[in-house]
Design a protein around this motif. Structure first.
Motif, PDB file in Angstrom:
ATOM      1  N   SER A 194      21.534   1.898  52.577  1.00  0.00           N
ATOM      2  CA  SER A 194      21.942   2.289  51.974  1.00  0.00           C
ATOM      3  C   SER A 194      21.463   1.180  50.142  1.00  0.00           C
ATOM      4  O   SER A 194      21.413   1.725  49.082  1.00  0.00           O
ATOM      5  N   ASP A 195      20.437   0.635  50.552  1.00  0.00           N
ATOM      6  CA  ASP A 195      19.604   0.445  49.433  1.00  0.00           C
ATOM      7  C   ASP A 195      18.449  -0.220  49.894  1.00  0.00           C
ATOM      8  O   ASP A 195      18.099  -0.245  50.586  1.00  0.00           O
ATOM      9  N   TYR A 196      17.181   0.567  48.665  1.00  0.00           N
ATOM     10  CA  TYR A 196      15.610   0.185  48.921  1.00  0.00           C
ATOM     11  C   TYR A 196      15.572   0.515  49.701  1.00  0.00           C
ATOM     12  O   TYR A 196      14.416   0.338  50.313  1.00  0.00           O
ATOM     13  N   PHE A 197      15.556   2.540  49.913  1.00  0.00           N
ATOM     14  CA  PHE A 197      15.044   2.610  51.006  1.00  0.00           C
ATOM     15  C   PHE A 197      13.672   3.029  50.890  1.00  0.00           C
ATOM     16  O   PHE A 197      12.780   3.077  51.513  1.00  0.00           O
ATOM     17  N   CYS A 198      13.047   2.615  49.783  1.00  0.00           N
ATOM     18  CA  CYS A 198      11.532   2.535  49.731  1.00  0.00           C
ATOM     19  C   CYS A 198      11.002   2.176  50.742  1.00  0.00           C
ATOM     20  O   CYS A 198       9.223   1.658  50.861  1.00  0.00           O
ATOM     21  N   LYS A 249      23.428  10.420  45.217  1.00  0.00           N
ATOM     22  CA  LYS A 249      25.063   9.949  45.693  1.00  0.00           C
ATOM     23  C   LYS A 249      25.524  11.543  46.241  1.00  0.00           C
ATOM     24  O   LYS A 249      26.596  11.835  46.940  1.00  0.00           O
ATOM     25  N   GLU A 250      24.711  12.386  45.676  1.00  0.00           N
ATOM     26  CA  GLU A 250      24.498  13.693  46.871  1.00  0.00           C
ATOM     27  C   GLU A 250      24.841  14.061  48.612  1.00  0.00           C
ATOM     28  O   GLU A 250      26.283  14.298  49.337  1.00  0.00           O
ATOM     29  N   HIS A 251      23.853  12.918  49.330  1.00  0.00           N
ATOM     30  CA  HIS A 251      23.893  12.552  50.219  1.00  0.00           C
ATOM     31  C   HIS A 251      25.075  11.717  50.666  1.00  0.00           C
ATOM     32  O   HIS A 251      25.014  11.174  51.852  1.00  0.00           O
ATOM     33  N   ILE A 252      25.578  10.984  50.019  1.00  0.00           N
ATOM     34  CA  ILE A 252      27.177   9.921  50.056  1.00  0.00           C
ATOM     35  C   ILE A 252      25.893   8.702  50.952  1.00  0.00           C
ATOM     36  O   ILE A 252      26.104   8.942  51.971  1.00  0.00           O
ATOM     37  N   LEU A 253      24.640   8.058  50.649  1.00  0.00           N
ATOM     38  CA  LEU A 253      23.746   7.031  50.936  1.00  0.00           C
ATOM     39  C   LEU A 253      24.495   5.842  51.153  1.00  0.00           C
ATOM     40  O   LEU A 253      23.784   4.921  51.610  1.00  0.00           O
ATOM     41  N   MET A 304      21.898  10.917  58.284  1.00  0.00           N
ATOM     42  CA  MET A 304      21.222  11.144  57.326  1.00  0.00           C
ATOM     43  C   MET A 304      20.538  12.273  57.484  1.00  0.00           C
ATOM     44  O   MET A 304      19.672  11.887  58.208  1.00  0.00           O
ATOM     45  N   GLN A 305      20.556  12.786  56.597  1.00  0.00           N
ATOM     46  CA  GLN A 305      18.954  13.981  56.554  1.00  0.00           C
ATOM     47  C   GLN A 305      19.482  14.705  55.126  1.00  0.00           C
ATOM     48  O   GLN A 305      20.081  15.457  54.592  1.00  0.00           O
ATOM     49  N   VAL A 306      17.958  13.799  54.481  1.00  0.00           N
ATOM     50  CA  VAL A 306      18.029  14.586  52.919  1.00  0.00           C
ATOM     51  C   VAL A 306      16.141  14.850  53.026  1.00  0.00           C
ATOM     52  O   VAL A 306      15.497  15.149  53.701  1.00  0.00           O
ATOM     53  N   ASP A 307      16.380  16.512  52.621  1.00  0.00           N
ATOM     54  CA  ASP A 307      15.062  17.224  52.874  1.00  0.00           C
ATOM     55  C   ASP A 307      14.230  17.055  51.665  1.00  0.00           C
ATOM     56  O   ASP A 307      14.464  16.643  50.378  1.00  0.00           O
ATOM     57  N   PHE A 308      12.648  16.861  52.232  1.00  0.00           N
ATOM     58  CA  PHE A 308      11.510  16.632  51.103  1.00  0.00           C
ATOM     59  C   PHE A 308      11.516  17.643  50.436  1.00  0.00           C
ATOM     60  O   PHE A 308      10.787  18.834  51.423  1.00  0.00           O
ATOM     61  N   SER A 309      11.846  18.387  49.333  1.00  0.00           N
ATOM     62  CA  SER A 309      11.649  19.472  48.562  1.00  0.00           C
ATOM     63  C   SER A 309      11.144  19.197  47.466  1.00  0.00           C
ATOM     64  O   SER A 309      11.961  17.829  46.803  1.00  0.00           O
ATOM     65  N   MET A 310      11.213  19.975  46.665  1.00  0.00           N
ATOM     66  CA  MET A 310       9.830  20.272  45.135  1.00  0.00           C
ATOM     67  C   MET A 310      11.900  19.680  44.556  1.00  0.00           C
ATOM     68  O   MET A 310      11.795  18.962  43.930  1.00  0.00           O
TER      69      MET A 310
END
Length: 103
Positions: A93-97, A83-87, A1-7
């Motif tokens: 899969s929940d509560y990433f925070c 959704k986009e990154h099929i997390l 899983m790779q999600v960019d930290f972007s604006m």
């Protein structure tokens, strides 16, 4: 899983609306800082460091604010970034925070 930290991901992220963060003083303070940066600086994207943004935890790992409420409902599954990154198929899969993820 790779999600960019972007604006783009910051703008699409639901973390700022999440009930988990609703009562957090830390999150409110960080939102104010984000608002000030975007209002005063045309290069605001360059100043949105991970320690200033209370969100996009699927990219950065765990929340920077420790006064969030894990007993509240999580909105991760309704987020466009999620959704986009099929997390839903990730280890966390929940509560990433709240849960530490590997990057």
């Amino acid at each position: 899983m790779q999600v960019d930290f972007s604006m783009e991901n910051i703008r699409r992220c639901l973390c700022l609306e999440c009930p988990v963060q609703r009562e957090s003083r830390c999150v409110r303070d960080k939102k104010k800082i984000m608002l000030l940066i975007t209002q005063q600086d045309l290069d605001s994207a360059m100043r949105m460091d991970t320690d200033r943004v209370p969100g996009v935890y699927c990219s950065t790992g765990r929340a920077i604010c420790r006064d969030i409420d894990p007993h509240e409902e999580c909105l991760c599954s309704g987020c466009e970034v999620w959704k986009e990154h099929i997390l839903s198929e990730s280890d966390v899969s929940d509560y990433f925070c709240i849960k530490k993820i590997s990057r």
